[in-house]
Write an enzyme that holds these catalytic residues in place. Structure first.
Site, mmCIF file in Angstrom:
data_model
loop_
_atom_site.group_PDB
_atom_site.id
_atom_site.type_symbol
_atom_site.label_atom_id
_atom_site.label_comp_id
_atom_site.label_asym_id
_atom_site.label_seq_id
_atom_site.Cartn_x
_atom_site.Cartn_y
_atom_site.Cartn_z
ATOM 1 N N LYS A 1 52.789 -57.691 -6.290
ATOM 2 C CA LYS A 1 51.448 -58.186 -6.593
ATOM 3 C C LYS A 1 51.354 -58.531 -8.080
ATOM 4 O O LYS A 1 51.704 -57.716 -8.936
ATOM 5 C CB LYS A 1 50.411 -57.102 -6.285
ATOM 6 C CG LYS A 1 49.400 -57.470 -5.217
ATOM 7 C CD LYS A 1 48.370 -56.357 -5.093
ATOM 8 C CE LYS A 1 47.356 -56.651 -4.028
ATOM 9 N NZ LYS A 1 46.335 -55.580 -3.943
HETATM 10 O O1 G3P Z 1 42.706 -55.221 -2.401
HETATM 11 C C1 G3P Z 1 41.616 -55.341 -3.283
HETATM 12 C C2 G3P Z 1 40.600 -54.295 -2.983
HETATM 13 O O2 G3P Z 1 41.173 -53.008 -3.088
HETATM 14 C C3 G3P Z 1 39.405 -54.406 -3.896
HETATM 15 O O3 G3P Z 1 38.329 -53.915 -3.166
HETATM 16 O O4 G3P Z 1 36.023 -53.072 -2.820
HETATM 17 O O5 G3P Z 1 37.232 -52.621 -5.006
HETATM 18 O O6 G3P Z 1 36.441 -54.930 -4.446
HETATM 19 P P1 G3P Z 1 36.948 -53.599 -3.894
#
Ligand code: G3P
Length: 217
Positions: A83
């Site tokens: 990544k």
């Molecule tokens: O893979 C990306 C994810 O972990 C981000 O999620 O909810 O922190 O925007 P969030």
């Protein structure tokens, strides 16, 4: 649509994996921090459990650093997807690593232009963050649809990996649009099974069954 689980918690991955619901896993520095575990150890454990792509994120900000970190992370297992962030340095790292035949997941994507650049840089996956766009009153699903249109217009092979998924509706909406993959927290995947009418209907069935006085076993 492939389901990736967005966590570094082994038990949560295993529970869903046993149901055949895990086509891959995504992690990031925040999820590694939450796990309290060493990145290489927990990522190896995930790769031993899951056959599909397992994303492990670099943390350098320069292309050379990302490339070196990516090559190091790729030593963990054959199913590692490296990544990198959607920055110019990340795109340079993506091009080098993908040219080496490595899976690359370009993350922190928030625009169609960014997704277009990632595809041209050879990304295996592009990770548009739905929830974080919703957080600022921009419809994140519109971005998924825009990227789908652009990639289909020109036959780009980069997989749309919808990320930052917060609700079960995000999952079905991504499937309607045609995202290749959706990566979601375990709780969101499990919430997809919930419906009040299912609960109500089951309750009614069992109340009527009780009246029959019968047993199946
Ligand atoms: O893979 C990306 C994810 O972990 C981000 O999620 O909810 O922190 O925007 P969030």
């Amino acid at each position: 649509m492939r389901f990736f689980v967005d966590t570094a918690e082994i038990d949560a991955i295993k529970e869903l994996h046993d149901l055949g619901m895990v086509d891959g896993v995504t992690t990031n520095p925040s999820l590694i921090m939450k796990s309290g575990r060493d990145i290489k150890e927990v990522t190896k454990e995930i790769c031993d459990l899951v056959d599909g792509p397992v994303s492990a994120e670099t943390v350098a900000l320069d292309a050379e650093g990302m490339i070196n970190e990516g090559r190091e992370l790729a030593k963990i297992a054959d199913n590692i997807a490296i990544k990198v962030p959607l920055t110019w340095a990340g795109l340079k790292a993506c091009k080098t690593l993908s040219d080496e035949g490595r899976m690359v997941n370009v993350t922190l994507c928030f625009s169609a232009n960014q997704a277009l650049l990632a595809a041209k840089a050879g990304a295996t996956f592009i990770s548009p963050f739905i929830g974080r766009l919703d957080d600022i009153n921009i419809d994140g699903l519109d971005l998924i649809a825009d990227i789908r249109t652009i990639y289909d217009n020109y036959g780009f092979e980069t997989n749309i990996l919808a990320a930052s998924i917060r609700t079960a509706n995000h999952m079905s909406d991504c499937a309607k649009i045609g995202a290749d993959v959706a990566t979601a927290p375990p709780a969101v995947i499990k919430a997809m099974a919930n419906h009040v009418l299912t609960d109500k209907g089951l309750d009614a069935f069992l109340k009527d069954w009780e009246k029959t006085g019968q047993k199946i076993l």
